[in-house]
Scaffold this motif. Structure first.
Motif, PDB file in Angstrom:
ATOM      1  N   LEU A  78      28.414  44.347   2.019  1.00 52.81           N
ATOM      2  CA  LEU A  78      28.990  44.454   3.361  1.00 52.81           C
ATOM      3  C   LEU A  78      28.146  43.663   4.364  1.00 52.81           C
ATOM      4  CD1 LEU A  78      31.124  45.631   5.230  1.00 52.81           C
ATOM      5  CD2 LEU A  78      29.674  47.652   5.480  1.00 52.81           C
ATOM      6  N   LEU A  79      26.844  43.798   4.258  1.00 52.71           N
ATOM      7  CA  LEU A  79      25.945  43.044   5.133  1.00 52.71           C
ATOM      8  C   LEU A  79      26.099  41.539   4.919  1.00 52.71           C
ATOM      9  CD1 LEU A  79      23.715  43.209   7.251  1.00 52.71           C
ATOM     10  CD2 LEU A  79      22.069  43.328   5.386  1.00 52.71           C
ATOM     11  N   LEU A  80      26.220  41.131   3.676  1.00 50.87           N
ATOM     12  CA  LEU A  80      26.422  39.723   3.359  1.00 50.87           C
ATOM     13  C   LEU A  80      27.732  39.213   3.950  1.00 50.87           C
ATOM     14  CD1 LEU A  80      25.369  37.250   1.834  1.00 50.87           C
ATOM     15  CD2 LEU A  80      26.609  38.059  -0.161  1.00 50.87           C
ATOM     16  N   VAL A  81      28.793  39.989   3.832  1.00 47.12           N
ATOM     17  CA  VAL A  81      30.094  39.613   4.400  1.00 47.12           C
ATOM     18  C   VAL A  81      29.976  39.476   5.914  1.00 47.12           C
ATOM     19  CG1 VAL A  81      32.449  40.428   4.814  1.00 47.12           C
ATOM     20  CG2 VAL A  81      31.481  40.533   2.525  1.00 47.12           C
ATOM     21  N   LEU A  82      29.283  40.394   6.554  1.00 49.05           N
ATOM     22  CA  LEU A  82      29.100  40.321   8.005  1.00 49.05           C
ATOM     23  C   LEU A  82      28.315  39.078   8.407  1.00 49.05           C
ATOM     24  CD1 LEU A  82      28.401  44.061   8.896  1.00 49.05           C
ATOM     25  CD2 LEU A  82      30.417  42.718   9.490  1.00 49.05           C
ATOM     26  N   LEU A  83      27.286  38.758   7.643  1.00 45.08           N
ATOM     27  CA  LEU A  83      26.504  37.561   7.930  1.00 45.08           C
ATOM     28  C   LEU A  83      27.349  36.292   7.783  1.00 45.08           C
ATOM     29  CD1 LEU A  83      23.063  38.399   6.312  1.00 45.08           C
ATOM     30  CD2 LEU A  83      23.574  38.120   8.731  1.00 45.08           C
ATOM     31  N   VAL A  84      28.177  36.244   6.771  1.00 48.12           N
ATOM     32  CA  VAL A  84      29.065  35.098   6.568  1.00 48.12           C
ATOM     33  C   VAL A  84      30.030  34.986   7.743  1.00 48.12           C
ATOM     34  CG1 VAL A  84      30.936  34.189   5.130  1.00 48.12           C
ATOM     35  CG2 VAL A  84      28.845  35.035   4.070  1.00 48.12           C
TER      36      VAL A  84
END
Length: 142
Positions: free
Chosen positions: A15-21
């Protein structure tokens, strides 16, 4: 329980990775739009300077927008304006600077031809070395 926690941590990391993207995508779009707006503004100022009769408008453009993507074109147009106003010394200086700054540029071939023509005119008519318009160098010496 340990598997459940590791799954939750993995999902949290995803989820954090998706938000960063998402943040990167939004930032990239914003920067691209800002860059396009900047290019549009530079182009508008470039066209105004080219359309103006007095070469000083191009001189001022080159001072104000010296990192513009239109710098090469503006330098060529400056040489052309001076050349057509029969200010061959200033035309020669403009063409020489264009060739020095953009040795593989799109205007180099024509600039070299005009440079030779301007130098020939200066040899034939030494009285034409006085500028009709003040150059940046002339303004700095005043």
């Amino acid at each position: 329980m340990k598997i459940y926690l590791s799954v939750m941590v993995t999902l949290g990391a995803l989820l954090l990775l998706v938000l960063l993207v998402q943040v990167v995508i939004i930032t990239t779009r914003f920067l691209r739009e800002r860059m396009l707006e900047e290019q549009r503004r530079h182009y508008k100022k470039f066209r105004e300077a080219v359309d103006f009769e007095d070469p000083m408008k191009l001189e001022f453009y080159l001072v104000e927008y010296h990192n513009s993507i239109y710098d090469e074109d503006a330098r060529f147009e400056l040489g052309e304006k001076y050349f057509h106003h029969k200010r061959y010394r200033l035309a020669r200086d403009a063409y020489q600077k264009l060739i020095r700054l953009y040795p593989k540029g799109i205007h180099v071939e024509v600039a070299m031809q005009r440079l030779k023509m301007a130098e020939q005119q200066l040899k034939e008519h030494p009285e034409m070395t006085k500028p009709a318009f003040l150059s940046r160098r002339d303004v700095e010496t005043i």
